[in-house]
Write a protein that holds these residues in place. Structure first.
Motif, short mmCIF file in Angstrom:
data_model
loop_
_atom_site.label_atom_id
_atom_site.label_comp_id
_atom_site.label_asym_id
_atom_site.label_seq_id
_atom_site.Cartn_x
_atom_site.Cartn_y
_atom_site.Cartn_z
N VAL A 1 0.84 -1.21 0.00
CA VAL A 1 0.00 0.00 0.00
C VAL A 1 0.87 1.25 0.00
O VAL A 1 0.65 2.19 -0.77
CB VAL A 1 -0.96 -0.01 1.19
N MET A 2 1.86 1.29 0.87
CA MET A 2 2.73 2.46 0.95
C MET A 2 3.53 2.63 -0.33
O MET A 2 3.76 3.76 -0.79
CB MET A 2 3.66 2.34 2.16
N LYS A 3 3.94 1.54 -0.95
CA LYS A 3 4.65 1.63 -2.22
C LYS A 3 3.74 2.20 -3.31
O LYS A 3 4.16 3.05 -4.11
CB LYS A 3 5.15 0.24 -2.63
N ALA A 4 2.49 1.74 -3.34
CA ALA A 4 1.53 2.25 -4.32
C ALA A 4 1.27 3.74 -4.13
O ALA A 4 1.04 4.47 -5.10
CB ALA A 4 0.23 1.47 -4.23
N LEU A 5 1.32 4.20 -2.88
CA LEU A 5 1.12 5.62 -2.58
C LEU A 5 2.35 6.46 -2.91
O LEU A 5 2.26 7.69 -2.98
CB LEU A 5 0.76 5.81 -1.11
N GLY A 6 3.49 5.79 -3.07
CA GLY A 6 4.74 6.52 -3.32
C GLY A 6 5.25 7.20 -2.07
O GLY A 6 5.96 8.22 -2.15
N CYS A 7 4.93 6.64 -0.90
CA CYS A 7 5.33 7.23 0.38
C CYS A 7 6.22 6.25 1.14
O CYS A 7 6.00 5.04 1.07
CB CYS A 7 4.11 7.57 1.22
N PRO A 8 7.20 6.74 1.87
CA PRO A 8 8.09 5.85 2.63
C PRO A 8 7.35 5.10 3.71
O PRO A 8 6.46 5.65 4.37
CB PRO A 8 9.15 6.79 3.21
N ILE A 9 7.71 3.84 3.90
CA ILE A 9 7.06 2.99 4.89
C ILE A 9 7.21 3.55 6.30
O ILE A 9 6.38 3.29 7.18
CB ILE A 9 7.62 1.55 4.81
N GLU A 10 8.24 4.37 6.51
CA GLU A 10 8.47 4.95 7.83
C GLU A 10 7.34 5.87 8.29
O GLU A 10 7.19 6.14 9.48
CB GLU A 10 9.78 5.73 7.85
N ARG A 11 6.52 6.35 7.35
CA ARG A 11 5.39 7.21 7.73
C ARG A 11 4.19 6.41 8.22
O ARG A 11 3.22 7.00 8.72
CB ARG A 11 4.97 8.08 6.55
#
Length: 346
Positions: free
Chosen positions: A279-289
């Motif tokens: 999901v985070m990859k699809a959003l283009g956001c780092p998993i740390e968030r």
């Protein structure tokens, strides 16, 4: 405890809400009993390595036999109320989201209300939103606070999933744990609190408890064929979650007139570590968030979004003005996201 509201930024869209409402206190409760992957592997055809690879889960909590879902609700609620500086007597409504209620009747929300002494609160149960129930409860609570006479709403998500998963079934038993989480909603300054939401649904029976309702009433045959336990098609759950969660999160953030890059915290349903990563990859956001605790607690259903929210709040990670998203998907399928701007108090 009365607190002074900090100065708000320029107002943003709030999905038509007249009264800005936000989270003013959180709490959670975990049973003491820790169940490791090795514990489950002792009786199931599985291994620690398989469970970690497929789910990212290393352990989960199981409730003791003498305790019920309502007991977890009460303990999480008391912590949330204390952190909010709100008494049970000040609550106008109390929402409990769970599909592992104490019993079919009476209302679990009513049981919790009585235990807390929330005398004037209207008890409401959300019983079939499953893992999306936390998000639905927060949305409902925010709308109840549009009543000018309402001040506070307590929303609880809780599940005792150890009692509805088949001890013989590897496909479900390794995924789930027991927990409760809670949030107190109250009025905040203009421009803060709930900014937007997005919901969707698509009927599916790939996650279900087949027996116990009017379709298949309880009887010797339903007990014999173990139809009162949760059934789940894991691959379909993965497909649905990865398809819908990024979309609903993106929609909610855009409706808040913001961009994904502005979101500091993602509180996403803790179904599976692999799902969270995708999901985070699809959003283009780092998993740390994304706050993550599925490795320690497993999937705790309606409780998960409250547990990650509470842990982040308790650590002080969420600061005044931070933009965050709470998102979940549950059996049905039901999914949804809400976007909020945190209002801290002084």
């Amino acid at each position: 405890m009365n607190t002074k509201l900090l100065e708000a930024p320029a107002p943003v869209g709030a999905e038509g809400l007249r009264v800005p409402t936000g989270v003013v206190g959180t709490g959670m409760y975990l049973p003491a009993r820790i169940v490791t992957n090795a514990d489950l592997a002792a009786t199931l055809d599985t291994s620690n390595d398989w469970i970690i690879r497929k789910t990212g889960i290393r352990q989960r909590r199981f409730l003791e036999p003498e305790e019920n879902t309502s007991d977890m609700c009460v303990k999480a609620a008391r912590q949330a109320l204390e952190n909010a500086g709100v008494s049970a007597g000040e609550l106008d409504a109390l929402i409990v989201s769970t599909f592992t209620f104490d019993q079919l009747l009476p209302s679990t929300a009513l049981i919790v209300k009585e235990a807390l002494g929330a005398d004037r609160a209207v008890p409401l149960d959300i019983n079939q939103a499953a893992c999306a129930g936390g998000v639905y409860g927060l949305w409902l609570g925010s709308h109840l606070l549009q009543n000018e006479r309402a001040s506070y709403v307590l929303v609880i998500g809780a599940e005792c999933l150890s009692r509805v998963t088949d001890p013989r079934d590897r496909a479900t038993r390794v995924f789930f744990g027991d927990a409760a989480g809670a949030a107190v909603l109250g009025q905040v300054a203009e421009g803060y609190g709930l900014l937007s939401c997005d919901f969707g649904s698509s009927l599916s029976y790939c996650v279900e408890i087949p027996a116990g309702g009017s379709k298949r009433p309880t009887g010797p045959h339903t007990v014999a064929d173990r139809s009162h336990f949760l059934k789940m098609e894991g691959r379909e759950v993965l497909r649905e979650a990865v398809a819908h969660l990024p979309e609903t999160i993106t929609n909610a953030v855009r409706r808040a007139r913001s961009e994904l890059g502005e979101v500091q915290h993602f509180f996403i349903h803790q179904a599976n570590l692999n799902i969270l990563k995708q999901v985070m990859k699809a959003l283009g956001c780092p998993i740390e968030r994304a706050t993550i605790n599925v490795d320690r607690y497993g999937n705790t259903g309606a409780a998960t979004v409250f547990t990650v929210l509470h842990e982040a709040m308790d650590r002080g990670d969420v600061r005044h003005g931070d933009l965050f998203v709470i998102s979940g998907i549950g059996a049905g399928f039901l999914w949804g996201s809400i976007c909020m701007r945190h209002h801290a108090t002084t």
